[in-house]
Design an enzyme around this catalytic site. Structure first.
Site, PDB file in Angstrom:
ATOM      1  N   ASP A   1      -0.057  -5.052   7.419  1.00  0.00           N
ATOM      2  CA  ASP A   1      -1.005  -3.944   7.565  1.00  0.00           C
ATOM      3  C   ASP A   1      -2.434  -4.393   7.253  1.00  0.00           C
ATOM      4  OD1 ASP A   1       1.471  -2.597   7.799  1.00  0.00           O
ATOM      5  OD2 ASP A   1       0.479  -0.728   7.252  1.00  0.00           O
TER       6      ASP A   1
ATOM      7  N   HIS B   1       0.856  -1.183   0.000  1.00  0.00           N
ATOM      8  CA  HIS B   1       0.000   0.000   0.000  1.00  0.00           C
ATOM      9  C   HIS B   1       0.892   1.233   0.000  1.00  0.00           C
ATOM     10  CE1 HIS B   1       0.956  -0.793   4.167  1.00  0.00           C
ATOM     11  NE2 HIS B   1       0.481   0.369   4.549  1.00  0.00           N
TER      12      HIS B   1
ATOM     13  N   ASP C   1       5.910   4.547   5.194  1.00  0.00           N
ATOM     14  CA  ASP C   1       6.880   3.617   5.767  1.00  0.00           C
ATOM     15  C   ASP C   1       7.071   2.374   4.909  1.00  0.00           C
ATOM     16  OD1 ASP C   1       4.222   3.011   6.403  1.00  0.00           O
ATOM     17  OD2 ASP C   1       4.828   1.689   8.033  1.00  0.00           O
ATOM     18  N   HIS C   2       6.211   2.175   3.901  1.00  0.00           N
ATOM     19  CA  HIS C   2       6.326   1.003   3.035  1.00  0.00           C
ATOM     20  C   HIS C   2       6.841   1.343   1.636  1.00  0.00           C
ATOM     21  CE1 HIS C   2       4.090  -2.053   5.515  1.00  0.00           C
ATOM     22  NE2 HIS C   2       3.758  -0.933   6.136  1.00  0.00           N
TER      23      HIS C   2
ATOM     24  N   HIS D   1       6.898  -6.628  11.578  1.00  0.00           N
ATOM     25  CA  HIS D   1       6.147  -5.373  11.592  1.00  0.00           C
ATOM     26  C   HIS D   1       5.747  -5.013  13.024  1.00  0.00           C
ATOM     27  CE1 HIS D   1       3.047  -2.383  10.407  1.00  0.00           C
ATOM     28  NE2 HIS D   1       3.793  -2.266   9.314  1.00  0.00           N
TER      29      HIS D   1
ATOM     30  N   HIS E   1      -7.502  -3.011   5.708  1.00  0.00           N
ATOM     31  CA  HIS E   1      -6.719  -1.965   6.369  1.00  0.00           C
ATOM     32  C   HIS E   1      -7.499  -0.658   6.283  1.00  0.00           C
ATOM     33  CE1 HIS E   1      -3.260  -0.166   8.135  1.00  0.00           C
ATOM     34  NE2 HIS E   1      -2.859   0.483   7.057  1.00  0.00           N
TER      35      HIS E   1
END
Length: 408
Positions: free
Chosen positions: A212, A60, A64-65, A270, A141
């Site tokens: 997530d 997504h 942070d990803h 995570h 999510h």
């Protein structure tokens, strides 16, 4: 296949954990799942060549990803990459990449094959090769998020060498044809059927990346009978309400998914920055699913250790600062010097200068003279000038091997 966790933190990095990213190594090719900040440095430290990256899968569009993707693409451009790169992710990913490099006035000269997934999809094969395919499903999510399954295609069964020899199979081309499912006709006219010599097809290995997301059915469908399931465990069960509010899973949720899907091994990652001790989450998961591992950064996870041992070796060693035993340096023993005649020189303890000496026969061992000096408290000026109490503050000790610099 080899799975290398590059970052196992969530949302924000810590002193010892980096932002989310997982690398999958297979037959010399590398596949990245998410690109958290500093991902290209973690690839170097893991001993993985950035030029071997074949495809990047983005779950997504949270920062942070994905924020490590731009630096990685820039480095590949500087390395004059010519091979096509596959980038798969949610719709809007292509526009984001082109906008960033457009503002920076950088033109990526190597070809990029984008595969953007719309939010209303249910199931799709997003990448397929000769020996594998990648399946995608939507997760649950706060924003559109995707889970991936890297699946090897079924491998041919093993050839029964004894039966093949009895049937008259001697050439390598004949063995290869039988393994590919083809019947072989000998010179005498005898037909050797592949089904009689070759065993049943062997299922390929699989890796599932789920992050997530709350507990959902699509995670179970993706992970069904998987070899390795990498599932997020952001919170513990006491923070279950916070996990639901933020669209995340607890360690217990990850274990329930693994148990329901009948996976071979569960790897949790995570982690929230509030957990300095991830073993609390591991204990919670193992109460439900015993075959649960913690994801350690740069520590490879082998699906077949016998065949793929020592292919990737980390270039750095990270020591937990709370582990006092790991930080102690072992004292090396210095052997006694040898004389020219081959005999070792004896070592004698030096006698103290204030020792009393007796004539032979009076005592076997001399006694030390003990003198007790009266304690005198130093005055204030001496304490200030003492070298053992410096006036300047000591420098801050680096908390990780990568913080080897002056902070202030």
């Amino acid at each position: 296949m080899i799975i290398i966790p590059l970052g196992v933190s969530s949302a924000t990095p810590t002193a010892v954990r980096h932002l989310p990213s997982v690398a999958l190594w297979r037959d010399g090719s590398v596949f990245l799942f998410d690109c958290g900040e500093n991902v290209q440095m973690r690839l170097l430290q893991a001993g993985v060549k950035r030029s071997k990256v074949e495809a990047i899968f983005i779950s997504h569009l949270d920062g942070d990803h994905i924020f490590g993707l731009f630096g990685l693409l820039s480095t590949l451009q500087l390395q004059r990459r010519e091979k096509e790169l596959n980038i798969i992710g949610p719709k809007g990913l292509k526009k984001m990449i082109e906008t960033v490099f457009g503002i920076a006035e950088v033109e990526l000269e190597f070809p990029i094959a984008y595969k953007e997934i719309k939010s209303d999809f249910d199931h799709d094969i997003v990448l397929e090769g000769e020996e594998f395919y990648v399946e995608a499903r939507p997760l649950k999510h706060t924003k559109f998020c995707i889970g991936y399954r890297f699946q090897e295609k079924d491998k041919p069964g093993k050839v029964d060498a004894q039966k093949a020899k009895e049937a008259g199979i001697i050439e390598d081309t004949q063995f290869k044809a039988l393994k590919n499912g083809e019947d072989v006709t000998l010179e005498e006219g005898t037909v050797v059927h592949s089904a009689d010599i070759v065993g049943d097809p062997r299922p390929g290995e699989s890796f599932v990346y789920v992050t997530d997301t709350e507990f959902c059915e699509n995670a179970i469908r993706l992970a069904e009978n998987a070899t390795i399931l990498f599932h997020e465990a952001t919170f513990g069960e006491p923070l279950k309400e916070k996990a639901e509010d933020t669209g995340h899973s607890s360690a217990q949720d990850a274990a329930i998914v693994a148990k329901t899907a009948k996976v071979e091994r569960l790897v949790i990652g995570h982690f929230s920055a509030r957990y300095s001790n991830q073993f609390l989450l591991l204990k919670e998961a193992r109460n439900v699913f015993e075959k649960t591992w913690l994801a350690y950064e740069l520590r490879p996870i082998f699906t077949n250790p016998e065949q793929e041992k020592e292919i990737i070796s980390p270039r750095v060693e990270i020591i937990d600062l709370k582990d006092k035993k790991a930080q102690r340096t072992r004292k090396t023993f210095k052997p006694a010097p040898k004389r020219k005649d081959g005999f070792k020189k004896r070592r004698f303890k030096r006698k103290p200068a204030n020792a009393r000496y007796y004539k032979s026969g009076e005592s076997d061992r001399p006694e030390k003279a003990r003198f007790k000096k009266p304690y005198k408290r130093p005055d204030e000026d001496q304490r200030r000038e003492s070298p053992h109490r410096p006036s300047k503050p000591l420098p801050i000790t680096p908390r990780t091997p990568f913080d080897d610099f002056d902070r202030f």
